[in-house]
Motif scaffolding. Structure first.
Motif, short mmCIF file in Angstrom:
data_model
loop_
_atom_site.label_atom_id
_atom_site.label_comp_id
_atom_site.label_asym_id
_atom_site.label_seq_id
_atom_site.Cartn_x
_atom_site.Cartn_y
_atom_site.Cartn_z
N PRO A 1 1.68 -29.86 9.39
CA PRO A 1 0.58 -29.36 9.64
C PRO A 1 0.25 -27.69 9.82
CG PRO A 1 1.68 -30.03 11.77
CD PRO A 1 2.54 -30.46 10.52
N ARG A 2 -0.79 -27.52 9.06
CA ARG A 2 -0.89 -25.94 9.08
C ARG A 2 -1.10 -25.38 10.11
NH1 ARG A 2 -5.34 -25.79 3.50
NH2 ARG A 2 -3.78 -27.03 2.44
N ASN A 3 -1.81 -25.89 11.32
CA ASN A 3 -2.06 -25.20 12.37
C ASN A 3 -1.47 -25.95 13.55
OD1 ASN A 3 -3.83 -23.32 11.03
ND2 ASN A 3 -5.36 -24.60 11.12
N ALA A 4 -0.26 -26.18 13.49
CA ALA A 4 0.60 -27.14 14.44
C ALA A 4 0.62 -26.33 15.62
CB ALA A 4 2.16 -27.29 13.95
N SER A 5 0.84 -24.84 15.66
CA SER A 5 0.67 -24.30 17.01
C SER A 5 -0.80 -24.17 17.75
CB SER A 5 1.28 -22.94 16.81
OG SER A 5 0.33 -22.08 15.99
N PRO B 1 6.19 -30.09 16.67
CA PRO B 1 5.16 -29.31 17.44
C PRO B 1 6.17 -28.74 18.74
CG PRO B 1 4.49 -31.45 17.74
CD PRO B 1 5.61 -31.48 16.83
N PRO B 2 5.71 -27.64 19.47
CA PRO B 2 4.97 -26.55 18.82
C PRO B 2 5.95 -25.88 18.01
CG PRO B 2 5.71 -26.15 21.12
CD PRO B 2 6.24 -27.62 20.95
N LYS B 3 5.13 -25.25 17.35
CA LYS B 3 5.95 -24.05 16.26
C LYS B 3 6.82 -23.28 16.72
CE LYS B 3 5.18 -21.38 12.21
NZ LYS B 3 4.15 -20.74 11.38
N LYS B 4 8.20 -23.49 16.79
CA LYS B 4 9.09 -22.68 17.08
C LYS B 4 9.84 -22.19 16.08
CE LYS B 4 12.47 -22.27 20.57
NZ LYS B 4 13.39 -23.18 21.93
N MET C 1 12.99 -30.34 16.83
CA MET C 1 13.24 -31.44 15.92
C MET C 1 12.12 -32.38 16.13
SD MET C 1 16.38 -34.36 16.56
CE MET C 1 15.48 -34.59 18.38
N THR C 2 11.54 -32.66 14.96
CA THR C 2 10.41 -33.68 14.82
C THR C 2 10.88 -35.00 14.17
OG1 THR C 2 9.90 -32.52 12.91
CG2 THR C 2 8.83 -31.65 14.99
N LEU C 3 10.10 -36.13 14.61
CA LEU C 3 10.54 -37.14 13.77
C LEU C 3 9.08 -37.89 13.17
CD1 LEU C 3 12.80 -39.05 16.18
CD2 LEU C 3 13.20 -37.76 14.16
#
Length: 247
Positions: free
Chosen positions: A52-56, A151-154, A1-3
């Motif tokens: 974001p393209r490279n969130a991980s 983040p992180p990408k999951k 979850m992101t805000l």
């Protein structure tokens, strides 16, 4: 979850909306709700809060891992709560009470073309109900896709989990991605990712909100009695000693 926490947000343009346009927007939203069984909102995501393209690949700085005073007081407060042991029955009752208070889970699905689909669900519904809806509204339902948080990408894999247990209450933002290998056809899938009929709903909720009559301000109470301003007394004249008075 992101805000969204970015200070840069997209300004909404306020334009004059006629009652006819507002009624038309209401009818189109109602038709979509009847067709898909959900209240659907479609709007464009600001570039500042896009995926974001490279969130991980984001790495935190050393300051992120420092133990601050705020962390200490938060942990101390948790220990105070744990001081009094509770039975399993009491904890389950408290959890059930907290869950009963939650009546809505607003899920926003962000697509790679900066379009967001907002749909409310009941917290007891499963994530599979969101996937079932996406299969009805995406432009290419034949292509495999998946959802993830960051983040992180999951990647979200357990679709049998309800929104409350997944931590998506009262709301959450998830991201849409096509599960197509990059080598296929030599190109990635491009937008639009939603069907044209669904994309036509974009911005209709703003037309409905602006078409609603604004409540008239209540008139201020008028004081009919005497003025509450105190009367100003005349200032005393400066006392001057007579010339004949000798000290």
């Amino acid at each position: 979850m992101t805000l969204d926490s970015s200070p840069v947000c997209k300004r909404r343009r306020f334009v004059a909306v006629s009652p006819m346009d507002s009624d038309s927007a209401k009818s189109r939203l109602a038709a979509a709700r009847e067709k898909y069984g959900r209240e659907i909102r479609v709007f464009e995501t600001s570039l500042a809060s896009a995926t974001p393209r490279n969130a991980s690949d984001i790495e935190e700085t050393d300051d992120f891992y420092e133990f601050t005073a705020e962390d200490y007081f938060r942990i101390s407060g948790t220990k105070k709560e744990d001081k009094y042991l509770k039975t399993k029955k009491i904890r389950e009752a408290e959890e059930a009470a907290r869950r009963a208070k939650m009546t809505k889970a607003v899920i926003r699905v962000r697509f790679p073309d900066n379009i967001t689909l907002e749909v409310p669900f009941h917290p007891s519904e499963t994530i599979q109900s969101l996937l079932d809806l996406l299969n009805k509204v995406v432009a290419h339902p034949e292509l495999p896709f998946y959802l993830y948080t960051t983040p992180p990408k999951k990647q979200i894999k357990d679709t049998s989990q309800d929104f409350y247990s997944a931590g998506f209450v009262p709301g959450a933002i998830v991201y849409f991605a096509c599960d197509v290998p990059k080598g296929d056809d030599g190109a990635a899938v491009s937008g639009p990712f939603l069907q044209e009929e669904v994309m036509s709903l974009q911005g209709l909720e703003f037309a409905v909100e602006q078409g609603e009559p604004t409540p008239e301000p209540t008139p201020e109470s008028v004081i009919t009695g005497p003025s509450a301003i105190p009367e100003q007394r005349p200032t005393d004249k400066k006392k001057i000693k007579p010339k004949w008075l000798k000290m």
